[in-house]
Design a protein around this motif. Structure first.
Motif: not given
Length: 157
Positions: A133-136, A5-14, A17-28
């Protein structure tokens, strides 16, 4: 926490964030703003009368790069520079009506993207995710008060 789980955390957060940004940028894209421009626009609206130096800090880019970005956005009618009241060497960046209208659209697009991202999560899971995520962010923002304030503001909304 398990090592896997620790090993996955950084990759999952990254990746999230990347996929959110990509989806958002495609729409704006239809707003006519680059990724850097919409990020500056959002910060200029939220910061109210921010200086160029403050925007550079928030965007984590060099002041000269922010200056050039503001030049392009000013030419496009998105922002205007106003002299700082107490320091004539400093400019405040003021969003125009055009920016305010785009900001409303950008917020709506962001809400759609977030809703799509959280499909399949019930309200309790959504709240838990945002709270965690707020706590992180708060844990990692001891020397970055704006990031902690942004996290707290998002948590409240």
């Amino acid at each position: 926490m398990k090592t896997a789980t620790i090993d996955q955390f950084g990759f999952l957060v990254h990746d999230a964030a990347r996929l959110l940004r990509k989806s958002f940028e495609a729409r704006v894209q239809e707003q006519g703003l680059s990724s850097a421009q919409w990020r500056l626009l959002v910060r200029a609206v939220r910061e109210e009368n921010a200086t160029q130096a403050r925007l550079a800090e928030l965007l984590e880019i060099e002041p000269i790069s922010v200056s050039r970005l503001i030049d392009r956005m000013e030419q496009g009618g998105w922002v205007k520079r106003c002299a700082h009241e107490s320091d004539r060497r400093t400019n405040r960046i003021i969003p125009t009506e055009k920016s305010m209208a785009a900001y409303s659209t950008i917020k709506a697009v962001a809400a759609d993207v977030f809703e799509m991202a959280m499909t399949g999560l019930d309200d309790d899971h959504r709240q838990t995710l945002v709270s965690a995520l707020t706590i992180v962010v708060e844990n990692l923002s001891s020397d970055e008060p704006q990031a902690a304030a942004d996290a707290a503001e998002f948590q409240a909304s």
